[in-house]
Design an enzyme around this catalytic site. Structure first.
Site, PDB file in Angstrom:
ATOM      1  N   LYS A   1      67.049  65.498  -6.548  1.00 35.27           N
ATOM      2  CA  LYS A   1      67.124  66.653  -5.646  1.00 35.27           C
ATOM      3  C   LYS A   1      67.855  66.264  -4.366  1.00 35.27           C
ATOM      4  CE  LYS A   1      63.160  68.681  -7.851  1.00 35.27           C
ATOM      5  NZ  LYS A   1      61.730  68.852  -7.933  1.00 35.27           N
TER       6      LYS A   1
ATOM      7  N   GLN B   1      56.732  67.816  -4.303  1.00 33.96           N
ATOM      8  CA  GLN B   1      56.904  67.384  -5.699  1.00 33.96           C
ATOM      9  C   GLN B   1      55.542  67.315  -6.385  1.00 33.96           C
ATOM     10  OE1 GLN B   1      59.965  66.841  -7.271  1.00 33.96           O
ATOM     11  NE2 GLN B   1      58.651  66.804  -9.066  1.00 33.96           N
TER      12      GLN B   1
ATOM     13  N   ASP C   1      60.542  76.630  -4.558  1.00 33.18           N
ATOM     14  CA  ASP C   1      60.131  76.375  -5.951  1.00 33.18           C
ATOM     15  C   ASP C   1      59.649  77.667  -6.613  1.00 33.18           C
ATOM     16  OD1 ASP C   1      60.495  73.906  -7.120  1.00 33.18           O
ATOM     17  OD2 ASP C   1      58.724  73.002  -6.183  1.00 33.18           O
TER      18      ASP C   1
END
Ligand code: NAD
Length: 282
Positions: free
Chosen positions: A52, A96, A119
């Protein structure tokens, strides 16, 4: 022979478009910024976080990296998220997953301001998707729709079958296909006659987490087959939830693994971050 849907090529095109967009934003004095938080040292998570960061760097997005120790208390993590929520220079916040077991994942997801929830996991983002309001969409299913559209597959009026009902793939996938005017059926581990349903699909999206389970006997001739699964087979080679060798001769179009859905997830995350910057300015 089925036409391959090339996720590598399509995700590269999306990243190039975003790079140009970010560069013109920069010229206008606007910087796009993503904060990435990792708690602990899970190996797979470190790889994902690194990928990322690399994608941000490539596109020109500033990335802030917070690598917290395994023993970080939930309140400490929530307090960091709170600070980033308040920081106007941060457009997107990503924690994460998974977080260590002593931290409540739902509380963490809900702590992220929906405007920065790149997300798309916050209940408000999921709710917005289900009632057709603007909001961030989970990156993997958003990537599947982008793959279909950019490969010229019309979704409207098609029989779409999704196998899998997880919160991050199956459910948002079904909602997205519905938003695109598909006729959508969701199958799962309790579906009585899976083949009977999947054989009706013009577009079959497979997200079950079982290596190579879906063979040609589940697929209608000419169907478009999207394989979300990622596994390593007995020879340590990457494979999906679809038995590619069996399904490919029956399908009209199919995604390979690797090089199908996989590369789209990060591209859609980057897209969400750039969109977040735009949304926060109005
Ligand atoms: P999950 O385990 O959370 O959900 C699996 C779903 O499949 C469940 O809803 C379950 O009901 C259903 N299922 C399981 N066995 C079944 C069976 N025999 N018949 C019918 N349905 C069955 O998995 P997930 O997080 O949704 O991920 C699915 C797959 O996609 C995994 O292989 C995962 O690695 C992969 N994945 C890929 C990406 C990517 O970026 N490409 C992202 C997320 C997940």
């Amino acid at each position: 022979m089925a036409q391959l849907i090339d996720g590598k090529q399509i995700s590269t095109a999306i990243k190039e478009e975003l790079k140009e967009k970010v560069s013109s934003l920069k010229e206008a004095g606007r910087e796009v910024c993503l904060a990435v938080i990792q708690v602990g040292d899970d190996k797979a998570s470190s790889v994902y976080v690194n990928n990322k960061k690399k994608a941000c760097e490539y596109i020109g997005i500033r990335s802030l990296s917070y690598h917290l120790p395994e023993e970080t208390k939930e309140e400490e993590l929530l307090s960091l998220i709170g600070k980033l929520n308040e920081d106007a220079s941060v457009n997107g916040i990503l924690v994460q997953l998974p977080v260590p077991a002593h931290i409540d994942e739902d509380r963490v997801i809900q702590a992220i301001a929906p405007m920065k929830d790149v997300d798309g996991f916050h209940p408000q983002s999921v709710g917005a998707l289900s009632i057709g309001q603007p909001g961030f969409v989970s990156c993997t299913p958003a990537g599947v729709v982008a793959l279909l559209k950019r490969s010229g597959v019309a979704i409207e009026g098609k029989e779409c079958v999704v196998i899998g009902r997880s919160n991050i793939v199956g459910k948002p996938m079904a909602l997205l296909l519905l938003r695109e005017n598909g006729t959508v059926t969701v199958c799962h581990s309790k579906t009585a006659d899976l083949k009977e349903v999947t054989k009706r699909a013009d577009i079959l999206v497979v997200a079950i987490g079982r290596p190579q389970m879906i063979d040609a006997s589940y697929v209608k001739k000419g169907a478009v087959v999207i394989d979300v699964g990622i596994h390593r087979d007995e020879n340590n080679k990457l494979c999906g939830d679809v038995d590619f060798a069996s399904v490919e001769p029956v399908a009209s179009m199919i995604t390979p693994v690797p090089g199908g859905v996989g590369p789209m997830t990060i591209a859609m995350l980057m897209n969400n971050v750039v969109e977040a910057e735009g949304m926060q300015r109005v």
